[in-house]
Design a protein around this motif. Structure first.
Motif, PDB file in Angstrom:
ATOM      1  N   SER A   1       3.381   9.728  -9.980  1.00 37.73           N
ATOM      2  CA  SER A   1       2.713   9.867 -11.286  1.00 37.73           C
ATOM      3  C   SER A   1       2.010  11.217 -11.391  1.00 37.73           C
ATOM      4  CB  SER A   1       1.731   8.723 -11.517  1.00 37.73           C
ATOM      5  OG  SER A   1       0.676   8.794 -10.580  1.00 37.73           O
ATOM      6  N   SER A   2       1.518  11.729 -10.268  1.00 36.97           N
ATOM      7  CA  SER A   2       0.891  13.051 -10.268  1.00 36.97           C
ATOM      8  C   SER A   2       1.915  14.124 -10.626  1.00 36.97           C
ATOM      9  CB  SER A   2       0.288  13.329  -8.895  1.00 36.97           C
ATOM     10  OG  SER A   2      -0.153  14.646  -8.789  1.00 36.97           O
ATOM     11  N   ILE A   3       3.133  13.986 -10.113  1.00 35.23           N
ATOM     12  CA  ILE A   3       4.197  14.961 -10.407  1.00 35.23           C
ATOM     13  C   ILE A   3       4.657  14.825 -11.860  1.00 35.23           C
ATOM     14  CG2 ILE A   3       6.582  15.593  -9.863  1.00 35.23           C
ATOM     15  CD1 ILE A   3       4.679  16.546  -7.759  1.00 35.23           C
ATOM     16  N   THR A   4       4.886  13.613 -12.318  1.00 36.42           N
ATOM     17  CA  THR A   4       5.396  13.421 -13.680  1.00 36.42           C
ATOM     18  C   THR A   4       4.361  13.814 -14.729  1.00 36.42           C
ATOM     19  OG1 THR A   4       4.759  11.087 -13.586  1.00 36.42           O
ATOM     20  CG2 THR A   4       7.048  11.628 -13.069  1.00 36.42           C
ATOM     21  N   SER A   5       3.078  13.643 -14.433  1.00 39.01           N
ATOM     22  CA  SER A   5       2.051  14.066 -15.393  1.00 39.01           C
ATOM     23  C   SER A   5       2.008  15.586 -15.524  1.00 39.01           C
ATOM     24  CB  SER A   5       0.680  13.525 -14.988  1.00 39.01           C
ATOM     25  OG  SER A   5       0.257  14.127 -13.787  1.00 39.01           O
ATOM     26  N   ALA A   6       2.472  16.304 -14.489  1.00 41.55           N
ATOM     27  CA  ALA A   6       2.515  17.764 -14.538  1.00 41.55           C
ATOM     28  C   ALA A   6       3.833  18.262 -15.130  1.00 41.55           C
ATOM     29  CB  ALA A   6       2.315  18.334 -13.143  1.00 41.55           C
ATOM     30  N   GLY A   7       4.696  17.341 -15.565  1.00 45.56           N
ATOM     31  CA  GLY A   7       5.936  17.743 -16.208  1.00 45.56           C
ATOM     32  C   GLY A   7       7.113  17.881 -15.247  1.00 45.56           C
ATOM     33  N   GLY A   8       7.030  17.288 -14.091  1.00 47.71           N
ATOM     34  CA  GLY A   8       8.112  17.385 -13.117  1.00 47.71           C
ATOM     35  C   GLY A   8       8.853  16.067 -12.957  1.00 47.71           C
ATOM     36  N   THR A   9       9.854  16.082 -12.106  1.00 51.86           N
ATOM     37  CA  THR A   9      10.600  14.866 -11.794  1.00 51.86           C
ATOM     38  C   THR A   9      10.588  14.667 -10.284  1.00 51.86           C
ATOM     39  OG1 THR A   9      12.690  16.066 -11.617  1.00 51.86           O
ATOM     40  CG2 THR A   9      12.145  15.118 -13.766  1.00 51.86           C
ATOM     41  N   THR A  10      10.751  13.425  -9.876  1.00 50.37           N
ATOM     42  CA  THR A  10      10.722  13.120  -8.456  1.00 50.37           C
ATOM     43  C   THR A  10      11.623  11.941  -8.135  1.00 50.37           C
ATOM     44  OG1 THR A  10       9.288  12.587  -6.596  1.00 50.37           O
ATOM     45  CG2 THR A  10       8.698  11.631  -8.699  1.00 50.37           C
ATOM     46  N   LYS A  11      12.078  11.926  -6.898  1.00 52.44           N
ATOM     47  CA  LYS A  11      12.897  10.826  -6.385  1.00 52.44           C
ATOM     48  C   LYS A  11      12.420  10.556  -4.964  1.00 52.44           C
ATOM     49  CE  LYS A  11      17.616   9.725  -5.079  1.00 52.44           C
ATOM     50  NZ  LYS A  11      18.945  10.271  -4.866  1.00 52.44           N
ATOM     51  N   SER A  12      12.176   9.297  -4.636  1.00 48.95           N
ATOM     52  CA  SER A  12      11.613   8.954  -3.326  1.00 48.95           C
ATOM     53  C   SER A  12      12.566   8.079  -2.535  1.00 48.95           C
ATOM     54  CB  SER A  12      10.296   8.209  -3.489  1.00 48.95           C
ATOM     55  OG  SER A  12       9.374   8.982  -4.188  1.00 48.95           O
ATOM     56  N   GLU A  13      12.563   8.283  -1.227  1.00 50.80           N
ATOM     57  CA  GLU A  13      13.338   7.462  -0.298  1.00 50.80           C
ATOM     58  C   GLU A  13      12.427   7.093   0.870  1.00 50.80           C
ATOM     59  OE1 GLU A  13      16.855   9.390   1.127  1.00 50.80           O
ATOM     60  OE2 GLU A  13      17.317  10.231  -0.841  1.00 50.80           O
TER      61      GLU A  13
ATOM     62  N   ASP B   1       0.832  -1.210   0.000  1.00 49.35           N
ATOM     63  CA  ASP B   1       0.000   0.000   0.000  1.00 49.35           C
ATOM     64  C   ASP B   1       0.866   1.259   0.000  1.00 49.35           C
ATOM     65  OD1 ASP B   1      -2.264  -1.562   0.002  1.00 49.35           O
ATOM     66  OD2 ASP B   1      -2.548  -1.436   2.189  1.00 49.35           O
ATOM     67  N   LEU B   2       1.977   1.201   0.734  1.00 48.29           N
ATOM     68  CA  LEU B   2       2.892   2.340   0.771  1.00 48.29           C
ATOM     69  C   LEU B   2       3.490   2.587  -0.613  1.00 48.29           C
ATOM     70  CD1 LEU B   2       4.434   4.506   2.364  1.00 48.29           C
ATOM     71  CD2 LEU B   2       6.150   2.780   2.870  1.00 48.29           C
ATOM     72  N   ASN B   3       3.925   1.518  -1.277  1.00 43.75           N
ATOM     73  CA  ASN B   3       4.478   1.661  -2.627  1.00 43.75           C
ATOM     74  C   ASN B   3       3.433   2.195  -3.600  1.00 43.75           C
ATOM     75  OD1 ASN B   3       6.966   0.757  -1.785  1.00 43.75           O
ATOM     76  ND2 ASN B   3       6.537  -1.370  -2.300  1.00 43.75           N
ATOM     77  N   LYS B   4       2.191   1.771  -3.436  1.00 43.62           N
ATOM     78  CA  LYS B   4       1.103   2.260  -4.298  1.00 43.62           C
ATOM     79  C   LYS B   4       0.868   3.755  -4.079  1.00 43.62           C
ATOM     80  CE  LYS B   4      -3.702   1.386  -5.482  1.00 43.62           C
ATOM     81  NZ  LYS B   4      -4.914   0.621  -5.154  1.00 43.62           N
ATOM     82  N   LEU B   5       0.901   4.187  -2.810  1.00 44.41           N
ATOM     83  CA  LEU B   5       0.728   5.609  -2.489  1.00 44.41           C
ATOM     84  C   LEU B   5       1.861   6.434  -3.088  1.00 44.41           C
ATOM     85  CD1 LEU B   5      -0.602   7.960  -0.916  1.00 44.41           C
ATOM     86  CD2 LEU B   5       0.803   7.276   1.037  1.00 44.41           C
ATOM     87  N   ILE B   6       3.087   5.955  -2.941  1.00 43.03           N
ATOM     88  CA  ILE B   6       4.248   6.686  -3.475  1.00 43.03           C
ATOM     89  C   ILE B   6       4.168   6.768  -4.993  1.00 43.03           C
ATOM     90  CG2 ILE B   6       6.758   6.612  -3.750  1.00 43.03           C
ATOM     91  CD1 ILE B   6       6.870   5.412  -0.918  1.00 43.03           C
ATOM     92  N   SER B   7       3.826   5.668  -5.653  1.00 45.28           N
ATOM     93  CA  SER B   7       3.745   5.688  -7.125  1.00 45.28           C
ATOM     94  C   SER B   7       2.628   6.604  -7.604  1.00 45.28           C
ATOM     95  CB  SER B   7       3.566   4.274  -7.672  1.00 45.28           C
ATOM     96  OG  SER B   7       2.325   3.749  -7.256  1.00 45.28           O
ATOM     97  N   THR B   8       1.525   6.692  -6.853  1.00 48.74           N
ATOM     98  CA  THR B   8       0.436   7.604  -7.214  1.00 48.74           C
ATOM     99  C   THR B   8       0.902   9.062  -7.131  1.00 48.74           C
ATOM    100  OG1 THR B   8      -1.180   6.044  -6.338  1.00 48.74           O
ATOM    101  CG2 THR B   8      -1.917   8.304  -6.653  1.00 48.74           C
ATOM    102  N   LEU B   9       1.624   9.379  -6.060  1.00 47.76           N
ATOM    103  CA  LEU B   9       2.132  10.749  -5.908  1.00 47.76           C
ATOM    104  C   LEU B   9       3.171  11.066  -6.982  1.00 47.76           C
ATOM    105  CD1 LEU B   9       2.478  10.882  -2.017  1.00 47.76           C
ATOM    106  CD2 LEU B   9       0.672  11.887  -3.419  1.00 47.76           C
TER     107      LEU B   9
END
Length: 148
Positions: free
Chosen positions: A29-41, A19-27
Motif C-alpha cells: 500500500s505504501s508503494i501504490t499510494s506513491a503511484g507505483g506497482t508491486t508484486k510479492s512472492e 502478521d506476514l501478510n499484514k506486513l506485505i500489504s502495508t508495504l
C-alpha cells in the motif's frame, strides 16, 4: 520516473502468517499510494547461509517493485524499523535489463552478419562430375630373345 526494483527481505521464522501478510500489504500500500506497482512472492522458510542475530532460519519474501526512488526509500525505512525483519536488500534492475537487451541485440546482429556470408559461399557451389580413375597403363613386354 518509475524504475524497476527487486526487494528481498527476511523475517523471523516464528512469524505468524497473518502478521506476514499484514506486513506485505502495508508495504504494497505504501508503494501504490506513491503511484507505483508491486508484486510479492513468499518463498517460505529457508535456512540462512550464516547466523543472523539468533536466527538460523528465516521466511524469505521477494517484492518486484516499479516505482520512484523516493517510494522505495520509504519502504526501506519501514523495513529498518520493523522488528520482525532480519535483513533486506533492494536492487535496481532496470539498468541491468537495459544492458542485457543491448547485449542480446548485439549478439543477434553478429549472428545475422555471420550467417549471410556462409549462405553466399554455399549457394554458388555447382556440382562437379565425379572423377573416374583411369586404368593403370602397363608397359608392353619386350619380345623374348631366343638364343642362337
Amino acid at each position: 520516473m518509475n524504475r524497476k526494483y527487486e526487494l528481498m527481505f527476511i523475517v523471523r521464522p516464528d512469524m505468524v502468517e497473518e502478521d506476514l501478510n499484514k506486513l506485505i500489504s502495508t508495504l504494497e500500500s505504501s508503494i501504490t499510494s506513491a503511484g507505483g506497482t508491486t508484486k510479492s512472492e513468499v518463498w517460505g522458510k529457508r535456512r540462512l547461509a550464516y547466523r543472523v542475530g539468533k536466527f538460523n532460519d528465516g521466511i524469505f519474501v521477494l517484492m518486484l517493485i516499479e516505482s520512484t526512488g523516493a517510494a522505495v526509500h520509504e519502504v526501506e525505512r519501514r523495513l529498518r524499523v520493523t522488528e520482525p525483519v532480519i535483513k533486506f536488500l533492494t536492487v535496481r534492475t532496470d539498468e541491468e535489463l537495459k544492458r542485457l537487451d543491448k547485449v542480446k541485440k548485439l549478439r543477434d546482429a553478429k549472428k545475422k552478419v555471420s550467417a549471410q556470408p556462409a549462405a553466399a559461399v554455399v549457394a554458388p557451389v555447382t556440382p562437379v562430375a565425379p572423377v573416374v580413375p583411369a586404368a593403370p597403363e602397363v608397359a608392353p613386354e619386350a619380345p623374348a630373345s631366343t638364343p642362337v
